[in-house]
Design an enzyme around this catalytic site. Structure first.
Site, PDB file in Angstrom:
ATOM      1  N   HIS A  24       0.873  -1.326   0.112  1.00 34.30           N
ATOM      2  CA  HIS A  24       0.012   0.032  -0.022  1.00 34.30           C
ATOM      3  C   HIS A  24       0.801   1.174  -0.108  1.00 34.30           C
ATOM      4  O   HIS A  24       0.575   2.205  -0.905  1.00 34.30           O
ATOM      5  CB  HIS A  24      -0.654  -0.079   1.171  1.00 34.30           C
ATOM      6  CG  HIS A  24      -1.869  -1.055   1.531  1.00 34.30           C
ATOM      7  ND1 HIS A  24      -2.060  -1.773   2.750  1.00 34.30           N
ATOM      8  CD2 HIS A  24      -2.669  -1.624   0.696  1.00 34.30           C
ATOM      9  CE1 HIS A  24      -3.037  -2.696   2.463  1.00 34.30           C
ATOM     10  NE2 HIS A  24      -3.549  -2.615   0.913  1.00 34.30           N
ATOM     11  N   LYS A  48     -17.536  -6.691   5.664  1.00 34.01           N
ATOM     12  CA  LYS A  48     -15.871  -7.142   6.002  1.00 34.01           C
ATOM     13  C   LYS A  48     -16.057  -7.187   7.769  1.00 34.01           C
ATOM     14  O   LYS A  48     -16.598  -6.195   8.249  1.00 34.01           O
ATOM     15  CB  LYS A  48     -14.831  -6.452   5.711  1.00 34.01           C
ATOM     16  CG  LYS A  48     -14.676  -6.929   4.154  1.00 34.01           C
ATOM     17  CD  LYS A  48     -13.318  -6.180   3.449  1.00 34.01           C
ATOM     18  CE  LYS A  48     -13.393  -6.840   2.045  1.00 34.01           C
ATOM     19  NZ  LYS A  48     -11.795  -6.348   1.425  1.00 34.01           N
ATOM     20  N   ARG A  99      -2.085  -6.319  -8.276  1.00 33.96           N
ATOM     21  CA  ARG A  99      -1.142  -7.411  -8.074  1.00 33.96           C
ATOM     22  C   ARG A  99      -1.638  -8.423  -8.899  1.00 33.96           C
ATOM     23  O   ARG A  99      -2.580  -8.597  -9.455  1.00 33.96           O
ATOM     24  CB  ARG A  99      -1.309  -8.114  -6.694  1.00 33.96           C
ATOM     25  CG  ARG A  99      -0.733  -7.047  -5.540  1.00 33.96           C
ATOM     26  CD  ARG A  99      -1.325  -7.685  -4.108  1.00 33.96           C
ATOM     27  NE  ARG A  99      -2.719  -7.538  -4.194  1.00 33.96           N
ATOM     28  CZ  ARG A  99      -3.562  -7.703  -2.837  1.00 33.96           C
ATOM     29  NH1 ARG A  99      -2.968  -8.344  -2.022  1.00 33.96           N
ATOM     30  NH2 ARG A  99      -4.574  -7.448  -3.031  1.00 33.96           N
ATOM     31  N   SER A 137      -2.824  -7.777   3.328  1.00 32.92           N
ATOM     32  CA  SER A 137      -3.034  -7.561   4.578  1.00 32.92           C
ATOM     33  C   SER A 137      -3.427  -8.683   5.185  1.00 32.92           C
ATOM     34  O   SER A 137      -3.073  -9.147   6.466  1.00 32.92           O
ATOM     35  CB  SER A 137      -4.279  -6.433   4.805  1.00 32.92           C
ATOM     36  OG  SER A 137      -4.037  -5.267   4.214  1.00 32.92           O
TER      37      SER A 137
HETATM   38  P1  ADP Z   1      -9.518  -3.783  -0.647  1.00 35.12           P
HETATM   39  O1  ADP Z   1      -9.549  -2.141  -0.732  1.00 35.12           O
HETATM   40  O2  ADP Z   1     -10.024  -4.584  -2.011  1.00 35.12           O
HETATM   41  O3  ADP Z   1     -10.169  -4.233   0.706  1.00 35.12           O
HETATM   42  P2  ADP Z   1      -6.780  -3.596   0.431  1.00 35.12           P
HETATM   43  O4  ADP Z   1      -7.194  -2.793   1.360  1.00 35.12           O
HETATM   44  O5  ADP Z   1      -5.829  -4.677   0.804  1.00 35.12           O
HETATM   45  O6  ADP Z   1      -8.127  -4.095  -0.450  1.00 35.12           O
HETATM   46  O7  ADP Z   1      -5.955  -2.641  -0.685  1.00 35.12           O
HETATM   47  C1  ADP Z   1      -6.333  -1.581  -1.175  1.00 35.12           C
HETATM   48  C2  ADP Z   1      -5.606  -1.365  -2.692  1.00 35.12           C
HETATM   49  O8  ADP Z   1      -4.268  -1.525  -2.748  1.00 35.12           O
HETATM   50  C3  ADP Z   1      -6.339  -2.265  -3.732  1.00 35.12           C
HETATM   51  O9  ADP Z   1      -6.174  -1.672  -4.987  1.00 35.12           O
HETATM   52  C4  ADP Z   1      -5.284  -3.211  -3.753  1.00 35.12           C
HETATM   53  O10 ADP Z   1      -5.198  -4.104  -5.054  1.00 35.12           O
HETATM   54  C5  ADP Z   1      -4.029  -2.682  -3.400  1.00 35.12           C
HETATM   55  N1  ADP Z   1      -2.867  -3.535  -2.946  1.00 35.12           N
HETATM   56  C6  ADP Z   1      -3.196  -4.375  -1.860  1.00 35.12           C
HETATM   57  N2  ADP Z   1      -1.788  -4.782  -1.526  1.00 35.12           N
HETATM   58  C7  ADP Z   1      -0.992  -4.507  -2.635  1.00 35.12           C
HETATM   59  C8  ADP Z   1       0.241  -4.755  -3.042  1.00 35.12           C
HETATM   60  N3  ADP Z   1       1.222  -5.668  -2.181  1.00 35.12           N
HETATM   61  N4  ADP Z   1       0.823  -4.026  -4.008  1.00 35.12           N
HETATM   62  C9  ADP Z   1       0.211  -3.206  -4.666  1.00 35.12           C
HETATM   63  N5  ADP Z   1      -1.056  -2.755  -4.440  1.00 35.12           N
HETATM   64  C10 ADP Z   1      -1.652  -3.541  -3.248  1.00 35.12           C
END
Ligand code: ADP
Length: 169
Positions: A24, A48, A99, A137
């Protein structure tokens, strides 16, 4: 050529961030380089069941932003439709990370729906760095809950808060 009066580019980087990882963090840094103002916005999603409360996630991201002296970042939370939130803060762009394989179908669907709801809000994707493409996460939550070492997988400035919180039963 005269610059447009409304040339400020503002985006929302929405996510669960449960918790915030270096994947992130990398997307955020790249968004900061491209936009004048970035809203990092924690989605308050009733469906969630997050480990970290919305307040904890906002606080931890704010702590990291302060510790690193990141400029032009506003940390917020929101509920309801993302496109409504983007309109409310005046952002015409949404930033997401992609990813390899695991995100594409979901993101493709959400982006199509968001474009249907709000054609004026464009979603911009940053491809995850190869070294972050394995990182999620949920993996952090799993490792941390078993007292595994999450050093280097979450930003250093919030490592202790995340590690301590995940060790709690
Ligand atoms: P979501 O919003 O779908 O619940 P997350 O909070 O984990 O998912 O991630 C927020 C955004 O960051 C999403 O677009 C996700 O694809 C991206 N993301 C999550 N992990 C990574 C990573 N390791 N590298 C790049 N982008 C990521």
């Amino acid at each position: 050529m005269e610059k447009s009066k409304n040339s400020s580019r503002c985006c929302v980087y929405p996510g669960s961030f449960d918790p915030f990882t270096i994947g992130h963090h990398d997307v955020l840094e790249r968004a900061i380089a491209m936009f004048d103002l970035v809203y990092v916005s924690v989605l308050n999603n009733a469906i969630k069941h997050p480990v970290f409360s919305v307040e904890e996630r906002v606080d931890m991201i704010q702590r990291m932003v302060d510790a690193e002296g990141m400029k032009n970042v506003v940390v917020t939370s929101f509920d309801g439709l993302l496109v409504d939130y983007a309109h409310a803060v005046g952002a015409r762009y949404v930033v997401r990370g992609l990813r390899a394989t695991m995100d594409f179908e979901y993101e493709f669907q959400i982006t199509a729906l968001n474009l249907h709801l709000a054609p004026d809000v464009e979603t911009v994707y940053f491809m995850a760095r190869p070294e972050h493409s394995f990182l999620s996460s949920s993996a952090i939550r799993e490792i941390g809950s078993m007292s595994g070492d999450i050093t280097g997988l979450v930003p250093d400035s919030i490592h202790n808060i995340i590690a301590e919180r995940l060790r709690k039963p």
